[in-house]
Design a protein around this motif. Structure first.
Motif, PDB file in Angstrom:
ATOM      1  N   ALA A  39       0.663  -1.341   0.155  1.00  0.00           N
ATOM      2  CA  ALA A  39      -0.160  -0.008  -0.025  1.00  0.00           C
ATOM      3  C   ALA A  39       0.819   1.289   0.098  1.00  0.00           C
ATOM      4  O   ALA A  39       0.424   2.388  -0.403  1.00  0.00           O
ATOM      5  CB  ALA A  39      -1.052   0.013   1.059  1.00  0.00           C
ATOM      6  N   ALA A  68      -1.344   1.623  -6.883  1.00  0.00           N
ATOM      7  CA  ALA A  68      -1.585   1.850  -5.387  1.00  0.00           C
ATOM      8  C   ALA A  68      -1.832   3.331  -4.910  1.00  0.00           C
ATOM      9  O   ALA A  68      -2.643   3.547  -4.057  1.00  0.00           O
ATOM     10  CB  ALA A  68      -0.384   1.226  -4.520  1.00  0.00           C
ATOM     11  N   LYS A  71      -5.346   4.453  -6.251  1.00  0.00           N
ATOM     12  CA  LYS A  71      -6.541   3.482  -5.750  1.00  0.00           C
ATOM     13  C   LYS A  71      -7.264   3.407  -6.865  1.00  0.00           C
ATOM     14  O   LYS A  71      -8.493   3.134  -6.781  1.00  0.00           O
ATOM     15  CB  LYS A  71      -7.084   3.784  -4.492  1.00  0.00           C
ATOM     16  CG  LYS A  71      -6.571   3.967  -3.510  1.00  0.00           C
ATOM     17  CD  LYS A  71      -7.139   4.442  -2.393  1.00  0.00           C
ATOM     18  CE  LYS A  71      -6.161   4.612  -0.848  1.00  0.00           C
ATOM     19  NZ  LYS A  71      -4.922   5.491  -1.066  1.00  0.00           N
ATOM     20  N   ARG A  72      -6.818   3.126  -8.128  1.00  0.00           N
ATOM     21  CA  ARG A  72      -7.561   2.879  -9.465  1.00  0.00           C
ATOM     22  C   ARG A  72      -6.523   2.590 -10.576  1.00  0.00           C
ATOM     23  O   ARG A  72      -5.358   2.647 -10.449  1.00  0.00           O
ATOM     24  CB  ARG A  72      -8.462   4.148  -9.906  1.00  0.00           C
ATOM     25  CG  ARG A  72      -7.480   5.252 -10.104  1.00  0.00           C
ATOM     26  CD  ARG A  72      -8.375   6.366 -10.542  1.00  0.00           C
ATOM     27  NE  ARG A  72      -7.748   7.716 -10.667  1.00  0.00           N
ATOM     28  CZ  ARG A  72      -7.072   7.975 -11.760  1.00  0.00           C
ATOM     29  NH1 ARG A  72      -6.549   7.163 -12.653  1.00  0.00           N
ATOM     30  NH2 ARG A  72      -6.390   9.043 -11.568  1.00  0.00           N
ATOM     31  N   PRO A 109      -4.953  -1.624  -8.770  1.00  0.00           N
ATOM     32  CA  PRO A 109      -4.855  -1.650  -7.529  1.00  0.00           C
ATOM     33  C   PRO A 109      -5.183  -2.903  -6.842  1.00  0.00           C
ATOM     34  O   PRO A 109      -6.016  -3.624  -7.648  1.00  0.00           O
ATOM     35  CB  PRO A 109      -5.792  -0.469  -6.854  1.00  0.00           C
ATOM     36  CG  PRO A 109      -6.762  -0.460  -7.736  1.00  0.00           C
ATOM     37  CD  PRO A 109      -6.078  -0.706  -9.283  1.00  0.00           C
ATOM     38  N   MET A 111      -7.343  -4.294  -3.855  1.00  0.00           N
ATOM     39  CA  MET A 111      -8.237  -3.819  -2.897  1.00  0.00           C
ATOM     40  C   MET A 111      -8.710  -4.879  -2.055  1.00  0.00           C
ATOM     41  O   MET A 111      -8.824  -6.288  -2.537  1.00  0.00           O
ATOM     42  CB  MET A 111      -9.412  -3.361  -3.494  1.00  0.00           C
ATOM     43  CG  MET A 111      -9.153  -2.108  -4.616  1.00  0.00           C
ATOM     44  SD  MET A 111      -8.406  -0.507  -3.637  1.00  0.00           S
ATOM     45  CE  MET A 111      -9.860  -0.103  -2.682  1.00  0.00           C
ATOM     46  N   ASN A 114     -12.672  -1.668   0.785  1.00  0.00           N
ATOM     47  CA  ASN A 114     -12.616  -0.316   0.269  1.00  0.00           C
ATOM     48  C   ASN A 114     -11.115   0.201   0.510  1.00  0.00           C
ATOM     49  O   ASN A 114     -10.888   1.376   0.446  1.00  0.00           O
ATOM     50  CB  ASN A 114     -13.595   0.553   1.136  1.00  0.00           C
ATOM     51  CG  ASN A 114     -14.946   0.438   0.699  1.00  0.00           C
ATOM     52  OD1 ASN A 114     -15.194   0.081  -0.589  1.00  0.00           O
ATOM     53  ND2 ASN A 114     -15.998   0.534   1.460  1.00  0.00           N
ATOM     54  N   GLU A 115     -10.398  -0.887   0.893  1.00  0.00           N
ATOM     55  CA  GLU A 115      -8.930  -0.511   1.551  1.00  0.00           C
ATOM     56  C   GLU A 115      -7.981  -0.997   0.410  1.00  0.00           C
ATOM     57  O   GLU A 115      -8.005  -2.134  -0.009  1.00  0.00           O
ATOM     58  CB  GLU A 115      -8.681  -1.094   2.800  1.00  0.00           C
ATOM     59  CG  GLU A 115      -7.458  -0.680   3.458  1.00  0.00           C
ATOM     60  CD  GLU A 115      -7.188  -1.238   4.821  1.00  0.00           C
ATOM     61  OE1 GLU A 115      -5.984  -0.908   5.257  1.00  0.00           O
ATOM     62  OE2 GLU A 115      -8.271  -1.647   5.386  1.00  0.00           O
ATOM     63  N   CYS A 116      -7.094  -0.228  -0.081  1.00  0.00           N
ATOM     64  CA  CYS A 116      -6.137  -0.531  -0.941  1.00  0.00           C
ATOM     65  C   CYS A 116      -5.051  -0.883  -0.127  1.00  0.00           C
ATOM     66  O   CYS A 116      -4.699  -0.351   0.538  1.00  0.00           O
ATOM     67  CB  CYS A 116      -5.766   0.729  -1.910  1.00  0.00           C
ATOM     68  SG  CYS A 116      -4.414   0.245  -3.244  1.00  0.00           S
ATOM     69  N   GLY A 119      -0.456  -2.399  -5.279  1.00  0.00           N
ATOM     70  CA  GLY A 119      -0.973  -2.523  -6.611  1.00  0.00           C
ATOM     71  C   GLY A 119       0.196  -3.344  -7.557  1.00  0.00           C
ATOM     72  O   GLY A 119       0.994  -4.014  -6.921  1.00  0.00           O
TER      73      GLY A 119
END
Length: 142
Positions: A39, A68, A71-72, A109, A111, A114-116, A119
């Motif tokens: 992360a 990472a 987050k996408r 990412p 996941m 909802n937490e990254c 990556g």
């Protein structure tokens, strides 16, 4: 609250992601490099397949870090998802640092809800292949 519970990607999870990407690349006879970061963008696993181009090491690692951080998935959009032309994409890469941001597809990412937690970056195929393999590799631990 001053302390929160956080999820983390394990070494086994990172290895499973890399193995899934490499196996897919072998099936399609494409030599890739795949990188997995935690992360915080710290490298956990990096593998360059036989025949993989040496520049793909940097590309894969940058894609993983960028995914990472934002987050996408990586691509030609800015930090808040806005479309970028070439000039702005290059400017953002220079401002963020060439090891931290890229407009190239192939980063995804990792996941946990909802937490990254990290990556993955894939480099060596065309952009569609890299993006597809990165997504499939992350799905290997879901």
């Amino acid at each position: 609250m001053y302390i929160s519970d956080a999820k983390r990607l394990t070494a086994a999870g990172a290895r499973k992601i890399v193995d899934a990407a490499v196996n897919r690349a072998k099936q399609e006879n494409i030599a890739i490099t795949v990188a997995v970061v935690d992360a915080g963008g710290h490298l956990m696993v990096l593998e360059r397949m036989d025949g993989g181009k040496f520049h793909s090491v940097h590309s894969a690692a940058t894609k993983a870090v960028c995914a990472a951080s934002n987050k996408r998935n990586t691509g030609s959009t800015g930090a808040v998802g806005q479309s970028l032309d070439v000039l702005h994409a290059l400017g953002l890469a220079l401002a963020a640092g060439p090891q931290r941001w890229t407009a190239m597809e192939g980063g995804c990412p990792i996941m946990a809800g909802n937490e990254c937690i990290g990556g993955v970056g894939v480099a060596g195929g065309n952009w569609e292949f890299d993006e597809r393999v990165a997504k499939e590799a992350v799905a290997a631990i879901k």
